[in-house]
Design an enzyme around this catalytic site. Structure first.
Site, PDB file in Angstrom:
ATOM      1  N   GLY A  15       0.953  -1.394  -0.379  1.00 27.60           N
ATOM      2  CA  GLY A  15       0.245  -0.238   0.260  1.00 27.60           C
ATOM      3  C   GLY A  15       0.924   1.044  -0.045  1.00 27.60           C
ATOM      4  N   SER A  18      -0.281   5.762  -1.219  1.00 31.09           N
ATOM      5  CA  SER A  18       0.597   7.278  -1.030  1.00 31.09           C
ATOM      6  C   SER A  18      -0.160   7.160   0.425  1.00 31.09           C
ATOM      7  CB  SER A  18      -1.399   8.251  -1.347  1.00 31.09           C
ATOM      8  OG  SER A  18      -2.328   7.420  -0.778  1.00 31.09           O
ATOM      9  N   ILE A  20       1.066   6.617   4.431  1.00 26.85           N
ATOM     10  CA  ILE A  20       1.405   5.823   5.100  1.00 26.85           C
ATOM     11  C   ILE A  20       2.165   5.307   4.878  1.00 26.85           C
ATOM     12  CG2 ILE A  20       2.114   4.443   7.291  1.00 26.85           C
ATOM     13  CD1 ILE A  20      -0.819   6.311   8.559  1.00 26.85           C
ATOM     14  N   SER A 145      -4.384   0.570  13.693  1.00 29.14           N
ATOM     15  CA  SER A 145      -5.325   2.240  13.940  1.00 29.14           C
ATOM     16  C   SER A 145      -5.236   1.884  15.569  1.00 29.14           C
ATOM     17  CB  SER A 145      -6.082   1.491  12.984  1.00 29.14           C
ATOM     18  OG  SER A 145      -7.348   2.848  13.711  1.00 29.14           O
ATOM     19  N   TYR A 158     -15.015  -1.663   9.598  1.00 29.79           N
ATOM     20  CA  TYR A 158     -13.651  -1.047   9.723  1.00 29.79           C
ATOM     21  C   TYR A 158     -12.308  -1.241  11.282  1.00 29.79           C
ATOM     22  CZ  TYR A 158      -8.925   1.481   9.598  1.00 29.79           C
ATOM     23  OH  TYR A 158      -7.895   2.310  10.032  1.00 29.79           O
TER      24      TYR A 158
END
Length: 285
Positions: A15, A18, A20, A145, A158
C-alpha cells in the site's frame, strides 16, 4: 534490524501509492534499507517515485504490483522479490481501506469486503512472507489503527477488521518469536492522507441515505472533520514504523502520537467498558 554496512536489509511494504505507505517507503530507504514498494495499481507509482527522487533514494526503491486480496498476486510479488534479492528482512503490512457506515444500512457485503482488504489481505501477505522472515530472523510490522483497540461509531466493519488483525498478530507473535521473528502492530490515530477520502468519497450522499441513523451520522461526521483538522502527517506516522524497523527490540504495540496513546490507553485500562462507551457516545449526539 541493522541496516549498516554492505548487508543492506530488504523490506517489503504494501500500500505505498499514497499516505503512510508512501512515507514509510521513502523513510525506510533513507534509513539505508532496500525497499520493495508494492501497490495494487503500479500506474499510481508517480508520487512515490517523485518523493523517492526528491529524497535522493530512488535507487533503493523498487515498485512491484501486489493486490493483497489476490493470493496469486501476493505469491507472484513475493517470488519476484526473492528472485531479485534472495531474502526479505522485514514486511510492513500497510495496505488497507476505510469504511464508514452501519450494518442495517450497508449490509453484510460491505462488511465482507472490508474484512477482505483489511484482515484477510494481511493474513495472506503474512502467510506468504513468513518463510523468508523465519530464515532472516526478521520483522513483521502491521499498521492497524486506534480503531483496532477502541470500537468507533459508524466504523463497525473497519474496526472489526482491525480488531481481528490485532488479535491475529497478538496470537502469532509468541509463535514466530521462537524463530527470532519480531511482530509489531502500529496504531495511528487521525492521519492527514487520501485514506479518509477513500473511506467516504461522498459524505452528503452517505448521510442522505442513512435513514433513521442520519442525525447520529451527521454528528459523527462533524466531529470527525474537526479531528482531522489537527491530524498528524503521514511522515510523522511513518516515523513510528521506522522505529519498529530499526529498534534493537521493538515493542509489540506502538502508537504514533500522544493522542493515540491516550485514546488507546482509555480502552486498555477500562475493564468494564464504561469509559469507552461514555467517550464514544458523545461522538453521535
Amino acid at each position: 534490524m541493522d541496516t549498516q554496512g554492505n548487508d543492506m536489509k530488504t523490506v517489503l511494504i504494501t500500500g505505498t501509492s499514497s499516505g503512510i505507505g508512501l512515507a514509510t517507503a521513502v523513510a525506510a530507504a533513507r534509513a539505508g534499507m532496500r525497499v520493495i514498494a508494492t501497490m495494487r495499481d503500479t500506474g499510481k507509482a508517480g508520487p512515490l517515485r517523485h518523493a523517492a527522487a526528491a529524497a535522493g533514494v530512488a535507487d533503493r526503491v523498487e515498485v512491484l504490483r501486489l493486490d493483497v486480496v489476490d493470493p496469486a498476486s501476493v505469491s507472484s510479488c513475493v517470488a519476484e522479490a526473492i528472485d531479485r534479492h534472495g531474502r526479505l528482512d522485514a514486511v510492513v503490512n500497510n495496505a488497507g481501506a476505510g469504511r464508514v457506515g452501519t450494518i442495517e444500512i450497508g449490509g453484510t457485503d460491505e462488511v465482507r469486503s472490508t474484512m477482505e482488504v483489511n484482515f484477510f489481505g494481511v493474513v495472506e501477505v503474512t502467510r506468504a512472507t513468513l518463510p523468508q522472515l523465519r530464515a532472516s530472523r526478521g520483522r513483521l510490522i502491521t499498521v492497524t489503527s486506534v480503531g483496532g483497540v477502541v470500537g468507533q461509531p459508524f466504523n463497525e466493519a473497519y474496526c472489526a477488521a482491525k480488531f481481528a488483525v490485532e488479535g491475529f498478530m497478538e496470537s502469532l507473535a509468541p509463535v514466530v518469536a521462537t524463530f527470532g521473528v519480531d511482530v509489531t502492530v502500529v496504531e495511528p490515530g487521525a492521519v492527514a492522507s487520501e485514506f479518509v477520502t477513500s473511506a467516504v468519497p461522498d459524505l452528503p450522499a452517505l448521510v442522505n441515505t442513512a435513514g433513521p441513523y442520519a442525525p447520529a451520522l451527521q454528528a459523527y461526521v462533524d466531529r470527525t472533520r474537526k479531528s482531522f483538522g489537527t491530524a498528524q502527517t503521514a511522515d510523522e506516522a511513518a516515523a513510528s514504523i521506522i522505529e519498529a524497523l530499526t529498534a534493537e527490540k521493538p515493542a509489540f504495540r506502538i502508537q504514533t502520537s500522544d493522542w493515540a496513546r491516550g485514546f488507546v490507553g482509555t480502552k486498555l485500562t477500562d475493564l468494564d467498558g464504561s469509559a469507552v462507551q461514555s467517550l464514544t457516545d458523545a461522538w453521535v449526539r
